[in-house]
Design a protein around this motif. Structure first.
Motif, PDB file in Angstrom:
ATOM      1  N   CYS A 216       0.802  -1.160   0.032  1.00 49.59           N
ATOM      2  CA  CYS A 216       0.040  -0.114  -0.145  1.00 49.59           C
ATOM      3  C   CYS A 216       0.949   1.271  -0.123  1.00 49.59           C
ATOM      4  O   CYS A 216       1.810   1.410   0.825  1.00 49.59           O
TER       5      CYS A 216
ATOM      6  N   CYS B 163      -0.434   3.282   3.652  1.00 53.03           N
ATOM      7  CA  CYS B 163      -0.158   2.621   5.279  1.00 53.03           C
ATOM      8  C   CYS B 163       0.845   1.330   5.172  1.00 53.03           C
ATOM      9  O   CYS B 163       1.320   0.971   6.152  1.00 53.03           O
TER      10      CYS B 163
ATOM     11  N   CYS C 139      -6.192  -0.656  -1.296  1.00 53.95           N
ATOM     12  CA  CYS C 139      -5.971  -1.331   0.047  1.00 53.95           C
ATOM     13  C   CYS C 139      -7.209  -1.383   0.706  1.00 53.95           C
ATOM     14  O   CYS C 139      -8.026  -0.533   0.859  1.00 53.95           O
TER      15      CYS C 139
ATOM     16  N   LYS D 107      -7.363  -1.630   4.008  1.00 52.72           N
ATOM     17  CA  LYS D 107      -7.207  -0.943   5.178  1.00 52.72           C
ATOM     18  C   LYS D 107      -7.479   0.508   4.974  1.00 52.72           C
ATOM     19  O   LYS D 107      -8.215   1.249   5.795  1.00 52.72           O
ATOM     20  N   CYS D 108      -6.897   1.112   4.000  1.00 49.75           N
ATOM     21  CA  CYS D 108      -7.028   2.671   3.866  1.00 49.75           C
ATOM     22  C   CYS D 108      -7.400   3.192   2.422  1.00 49.75           C
ATOM     23  O   CYS D 108      -7.863   4.446   2.375  1.00 49.75           O
TER      24      CYS D 108
HETATM   25 ZN   LIG Z   1      -3.251   0.962   2.936  1.00 48.66          ZN
END
Ligand SMILES: [Zn+2]
Ligand SMILES: *Cc1c(COP(=O)(O)O)cnc(C)c1O
Length: 386
Positions: A9, A12, A25, A27-28
């Motif tokens: 990513c 992150c 990604c 997560k983000c």
């Molecule tokens: Zn990320």
């Protein structure tokens, strides 16, 4: 054949497996970048790493496809770097060059990104793809999908020039015209892709178009015998070219191939849609969405980009800059490239010259510097009023 190791990513740092299908990604929601085992390649000279292939797949060791048979190629890349002598003389710039991407299959540099992304989609067993496009990405997606038998769904603004619609339809794609601009097309494409399970090829929302665009950076280095130019001026929309070339420069630097400094990277946008220029001037990390985006340079009509922070990082890290030019200046510069160099440039290509003229006035570029403009596509598919 490839030295790919993993996906990472860009914000992150989360790691992903390239054997799985990935978009942003988890997560983000930021773009994933492809990483390679550059340490292993360091012991080789470029001539040992590059392969005797007459397309951008010459650089396949630094590209993400695992198996030769999955490469979907129409002969993209290896475009000329033209010494713009007459135009340079007119401007007092003896070292002015134009990288002419109009010679790519389907007439634009979008071919590089989509050859790579469609190849990887094939490798991952994907059967249907979708893409929002101002025209050139749609044409390229349709062509490469046709070549390998993937079903393509193309979302274009309803004011897209007709040649792009013909191109998509004739190559068997499902071309849909949307009342709005590319961001509206993106929303529709996303909605339908989620509903029907199509793979979303939107700019930087999958990791592989960038790896195709990156090859412009390798080519420049090879064509200039490993001395990169002082300044690169690039018409910026979603930013894959800018981010991709910088990625190539960093990879080559790590491989020990580059002699001297990296170029100052310049973003040119239209004053009718200049989110990156505004964010650069304000010193912001991310760019605010541009309202009422308007410009004749369709590839630059991108009011918000998921890779905004990556573009801004490149501009700052390279000591570059960002500049907005008017549509009138773009059209005038487009004609000037045609007139002095015989290159039938697209408006986006014209924008780079309009930007250069401004930078020259400001003293930001010096007459002796080596400058490369990118003509990203042919002007032949755009409406003409000469
Ligand atoms: Zn990320
Ligand atoms: C898509 C496009 C651009 C913008 O390219 P990015 O690399 O996504 O910023 C510029 N010029 C033309 C002709 C395009 O089609």
């Amino acid at each position: 054949m490839t030295y790919i190791t993993h996906l990472e990513c860009s914000l992150c740092g989360e790691i992903y497996d390239f054997n799985h299908i990935n978009n942003l990604c988890k997560k983000c929601s930021k773009p994933l970048l492809v990483k390679y085992d550059l340490k292993k390649l360091r012991e080789y000279k470029p001539s040992k790493v590059f392969e005797p292939v007459r397309s951008m797949w010459r650089y396949k060791k630094l590209m993400p496809v695992l198996k030769e048979e999955n490469i979907v190629s129409l002969g993209e890349g290896l475009t000329p770097l033209i010494h713009a002598k007459r135009l340079g003389e007119n401007l007092g710039l003896p070292n002015l060059y134009i990288k002419d991407e109009s010679l790519n299959p389907t007439g634009s540099f979008k071919a590089r990104g989509l050859s790579c992304a469609i190849s990887k989609a094939k490798e991952l067993g994907i059967k249907e793809v979708s893409i929002p496009s101002a025209g050139n990405a749609g044409g390229a997606t349709s062509a490469y999908s046709a070549k390998t038998g993937i079903r393509a769904h193309i979302y274009m603004p309803k004011d897209v020039p007709e040649p792009f619609i013909f191109e998509c339809k004739t190559t068997g794609a499902d071309a849909r015209l949307i009342d709005g601009i590319i961001s509206d097309c993106g929303r529709e494409a996303k909605k339908d892709s989620e509903k029907y399970g199509w793979f979303d090829l939107s700019t930087l929302k999958e990791p592989y178009r960038l790896e195709g665009k990156k090859t412009m950076g390798f080519e420049l280095a090879e064509q200039l015998e490993w001395h990169l130019p002082d300044v690169i001026i690039y018409p910026t929309g979603g930013g894959t070219g800018l981010i991709g070339m910088w990625k190539a420069f960093k990879e080559m630097e790590e491989l020990g191939w580059i002699k001297g400094k990296l170029p100052r990277m310049v973003t040119v946008q239209s004053s009718g849609c200049a989110p990156i220029v505004r964010a650069f001037e304000r010193g912001e990390e991310f760019a605010e969405t541009w309202k009422n985006a308007q410009t004749i340079a369709a590839g630059l009509r991108v009011p918000s980009a998921v890779g905004d922070f990556l573009m801004l990082r490149v501009l700052r890290e390279s000591n570059g800059t960002a500049i907005a030019v008017s549509d009138e200046a773009i059209l005038q510069a487009q004609r000037k490239i045609c007139y002095f160099e015989g290159i039938f440039a697209c408006p986006e290509g014209g924008a780079t010259l309009a930007g250069l003229e401004e930078l020259l006035k400001m003293g930001w570029v010096k007459p002796y510097e080596k400058i490369v403009l990118f003509n990203t596509a042919t002007g032949l598919k755009y409406p003409m009023d000469f």
